[in-house]
Motif scaffolding. Sequence first.
Motif, mmCIF file in Angstrom:
data_model
loop_
_atom_site.group_PDB
_atom_site.id
_atom_site.type_symbol
_atom_site.label_atom_id
_atom_site.label_comp_id
_atom_site.label_asym_id
_atom_site.label_seq_id
_atom_site.Cartn_x
_atom_site.Cartn_y
_atom_site.Cartn_z
ATOM 1 N N VAL A 85 -37.144 -34.789 -9.997
ATOM 2 C CA VAL A 85 -35.801 -35.142 -9.526
ATOM 3 C C VAL A 85 -35.724 -36.612 -9.117
ATOM 4 C CG1 VAL A 85 -34.541 -33.061 -8.961
ATOM 5 C CG2 VAL A 85 -36.364 -33.778 -7.462
ATOM 6 N N GLY B 256 -33.216 -38.772 -11.173
ATOM 7 C CA GLY B 256 -32.132 -39.514 -10.523
ATOM 8 C C GLY B 256 -32.126 -40.960 -10.954
ATOM 9 N N PRO C 117 -32.878 -37.869 -6.153
ATOM 10 C CA PRO C 117 -32.018 -38.993 -6.524
ATOM 11 C C PRO C 117 -31.789 -39.969 -5.369
ATOM 12 C CG PRO C 117 -31.123 -36.950 -7.357
ATOM 13 C CD PRO C 117 -32.279 -36.570 -6.497
ATOM 14 N N ILE D 110 -33.955 -40.661 -3.022
ATOM 15 C CA ILE D 110 -35.161 -41.481 -2.888
ATOM 16 C C ILE D 110 -35.091 -42.628 -3.895
ATOM 17 C CG2 ILE D 110 -37.665 -41.505 -3.184
ATOM 18 C CD1 ILE D 110 -37.781 -38.743 -2.032
ATOM 19 N N ALA D 111 -34.709 -42.302 -5.132
ATOM 20 C CA ALA D 111 -34.543 -43.364 -6.132
ATOM 21 C C ALA D 111 -33.513 -44.379 -5.635
ATOM 22 C CB ALA D 111 -34.120 -42.763 -7.466
ATOM 23 N N LEU E 189 -20.027 -47.238 -5.494
ATOM 24 C CA LEU E 189 -19.747 -45.800 -5.449
ATOM 25 C C LEU E 189 -20.929 -44.978 -5.942
ATOM 26 C CD1 LEU E 189 -16.017 -45.229 -6.377
ATOM 27 C CD2 LEU E 189 -17.108 -45.673 -4.200
ATOM 28 N N LEU E 190 -21.772 -45.583 -6.766
ATOM 29 C CA LEU E 190 -22.952 -44.845 -7.224
ATOM 30 C C LEU E 190 -23.792 -44.409 -6.029
ATOM 31 C CD1 LEU E 190 -24.785 -43.829 -9.517
ATOM 32 C CD2 LEU E 190 -26.039 -45.969 -9.285
ATOM 33 N N GLN F 20 -22.748 -43.742 -3.100
ATOM 34 C CA GLN F 20 -22.097 -42.628 -2.410
ATOM 35 C C GLN F 20 -22.394 -41.314 -3.119
ATOM 36 O OE1 GLN F 20 -17.970 -43.371 -1.596
ATOM 37 N NE2 GLN F 20 -18.359 -45.442 -0.860
ATOM 38 N N LEU G 150 -25.079 -40.647 -4.965
ATOM 39 C CA LEU G 150 -26.480 -40.295 -4.705
ATOM 40 C C LEU G 150 -26.628 -39.776 -3.289
ATOM 41 C CD1 LEU G 150 -28.284 -43.359 -6.308
ATOM 42 C CD2 LEU G 150 -28.086 -41.075 -7.252
#
Lengths: 231, 195, 560
Positions: B33, B37, C219, C221-222, C247-248, C250, C252
């Motif tokens: 994940v 992501g 996601p 963490i990324a 917004l990306l 937000q 995630l």
Amino acid sequence: MLQWLPENIASYGAQYDAVFANIYYIVGAWFLAAELFLFFCIFAFGRRKGRKAGYLPGHSWKAMSWVLIPAVVILGFDLAIDHQQVPMWRAIKEKQPPADQTVTVKGKQFVWDITHPGADGKLGTEDDKQTMNQLYVPVDKVIHLNLEAEDVIHSFFIPNLRFKQDVVPGRSIKGWFKAVKTGQYKISCAELCGVGHGNMGGWIHVLSEQDYQKWLRGEEITTSRLDKDSL
Amino acid sequence: MSTAATATLDRYESPSVATGRMGMWWVLASEIVIFGGAVVCYLLYRWHHPEWAESAVHTNELIGVINTVVLLTSSLTIVLAHDAAHHGDAARAKRLMGFTILLGLAFLCFKAYEYSHEVAAGFTPVKNLFWSFYYFLTGLHALHIVAGLIAIATVMRGVGRRENMQRVEYVGIYWHFVDVVWIFLFPLLYLAPKF
Amino acid sequence: MYHMQTGHAVGFWRKYVFSTDHKVIGLQYMITGLFMAILGGFLAYAFRMQLAYPNEAVPLFGQVGPDVYNAMVTMHGTIMLFWVAQPILVSGFGNYLVPLQLGAEDMCFPRLNMLSYWTFLVSTVLLVASFFVPGGAMGGGWTGYPPLNARMDYTGVDWGGTLWILALALEFAAALMSGINVLSTTLNMRTKGMTLFRMPLFVWMQNAANLIFMFSVGPLIAGALMLLADRTLQTGFFIPAQGGDPLLWQHLFWFFGHPEVYVLLLPALGILTEVIPTFARKPIFGYRMIVYSVVAAGVLSFIVWAHHQFVSGINPQLAVAFSLTTIMISVPFAVIIFSFLATLWRASIEYKVAMLFALGMLAEFLIGGVTGIHLASTSTDIYLHDTYFVVAHFHYTMFPVTFFGMFAGIYYWFPKMFGRKMNEGLGWIHFLVTFVAFNVIFIPLFAFGLAGHQRRIYDPSLWENLVPYQHLHVIATAATIVLLLGQIPFVFNFFWSMKKGRKAERNPWKSNTLEWDTPSPPGHGNFEAAPVVYRWPYEYSAPDREEDYRPQWLAPEAKP
Ligand code: HEM
Ligand SMILES: [Cu+2]
Ligand SMILES: [Cu+2]
């Protein structure tokens, strides 16, 4: 509770507050029912000598229906709520009635930069009127907003108009409202935007047609707070 | 050491998967994940920025190909090491794990060479968003290579003492995962943007 | 004094500090969490004082400027969620109880478990250290939105923000390690007879929470690494001028953030599924139905995130879709709540303090639940978003979960953990004060939100539209002080009972689950002999038995 909402001066105001009230009464009824049941059980089924609790593991469908049927009814009410409120949302955020006038609002740390069209009614011309934190609009007119941000995200919030929209750098978001009552109302910033967030606000001045024309010409208007420049 | 893991087998309801392997699967699930992501973010941006193709031209696909081959080979050697461990051939397992480590180090050397040339040519992480993503994704992957190498080396020491031979399989699973991530990154970063 | 103990040093350190015993690790998590709760509560006190008396120095703290205010609110939120609720409810209770309830000797990866706690402790140190670096602690909101937090200049926070990201990343790593243990132990170390559908619901809830966490946090963490790069290297992942999209972040963040509230809620519900049947002397109603509801809610929790973004500039049609999923998710939770209500029906309730907190959590959580509907409905959310209505709403969900749930658990399992019972009288006082004060804090804040009070402002007296209602802030602050003082009986009770409380036997509440088949407190390895399980865990007041409970480990009587 609902009387805490500030006066509503938006053209869609009555309808909007009705949606509010509707949800309020539906969930309020459920809430009361659940709490009453809970407190009834707490007080009625205390431990008493010689009485043993019932053995009701709820394994059968018949037993489970005591829980599932109310849950389905809740779902029904939920869907009804959504069904009723979505048209309101569409009317505010999706469908825009044709504009009488368009204003650009740009948020930056920590002011609202507002560009009004001048007498020609168009933006981007010589006679545009620029203000800081003060938004001037004629009453009963559909106002479109170009909502923009320069640095970070802010949120343009006018409680009396039930209006709120985040402004995001890199985007121009359209919004609209029609104010139906003259007066001065508060503007605030609803999204944390830095140390000055708590000071970032302004006023919207809803003016009668004559006052608005006067303002355009730069004449004195006899309303009280017009010289207030900061908050 | 871990009393519980080695406890008598019929103490518990029949376990479905060996405990160590199961732990590794959960680690991979968490990792998938994370990478998932990151890659989805990249794809979303890529979609909106067709002009990234111009930046992507400057990636060095020759080294990319070499590194792909290196990693695939290392996956093979770790499988063979597992096989050897399975048959109780500790010496062979150890040798094959050594190969795997060497191949992993080779991968890192190629990667370092590639980075240094890119930076020298001005393609730094702040050059533009494509390069930011390039360094972010490959850097995150390289960190996993390093972690994998440390894990393999640790297990290798145990194998030398003929302890915990089953762990060869578990690091192997992890190593395959790192490999598979690269199989995704390579086309996405080096190839796809060019066509 | 010190050198006198060195003879025992090795034993002591292995036993209580660098321990691999799941019980010790669970307690370590809980105690660390409780310490952080003091910090989080103190911050709440300080900024609530500022809200009530904006122009005066706060006693015990000092003058609060806007930068300090932002930092305090941000850190309060971060600490309460990730350094109090999560370590106590998930890692703490989870570690302590899951192996016991399954009949296992320990977790299946004890050393990973120890690593998990120590990683968490390092993250705690980093977070606390961030108060003392130049530029102060993170002040950009617990949601960390960029661009605000992607450049130091926008907030003036320097190292504070960077440490905040690092500490969170470590905390997530620690929680993942602990979660891997819970999941694997549940699958592989159930004692003989403990089939999946004989597991206590607490174990189900712990597993669901850890699964949800594992699949939602990746996601973020990324994204956190990308934000870190934006802060430190000046990349532009979230900076529009460089092609990035704020917004990306937000997406995630809330893809994780919403499931996270269930990660915290489910273990607390798990505590209720043990406490309520025990003190109601009645089986939980609809065991399987609850399990399936949790699964449904877990799945749905991954497709509701954008309800936090209705007015953020996302496509309005998308907002309608997310409003619908959000409203749907109320159904499985309605099923669970109704099951609890049905469990109380015709019960035989013992009013022990643990039960009071459990019932209190139900009563309060309902308010959090129903006020959520106004926020799930897109149109009403336009007005309410980012006002104190939201603040009141999520405190009505998170406070009962964190504190009522936790207290229910502590009063209930304390005899198991320390071999002694807590004092019931002090417990009643603790409960009553907490219950009343909590409501008096947050009910006024609903009203204030409706009046248009936006969140995260340091001085409401600057706002003419809010000044008329300033007394609401005063009420809420007074109640906050009462609430905090109300914890003193608890702290006293906790430590006093540890030494002087009434001795508890193995199974003081006459419960059914396996942890009550161990000595109080259980020794290393937990069980004296491997237990065997014969039935489900909620066999209370069965009609064919005189005693009103029948533990899982009790062999069936031979049929005549
Ligand atoms: C001691 C009791 C508590 C009091 C008096 C309290 C009070 C508050 C208030 C007034 C705010 C809003 C501040 C503002 O927007 O300016 C706030 C924010 C917040 N609180 Fe609490 N709270 C308490 C306990 C908790 C608990 C138990 C949790 C969660 C487990 C929690 C989580 C949060 C979060 C996440 C925020 C938002 C932070 C932000 O805006 O970035 N609080 N709290
Ligand atoms: Cu702001
Ligand atoms: Cu949510």
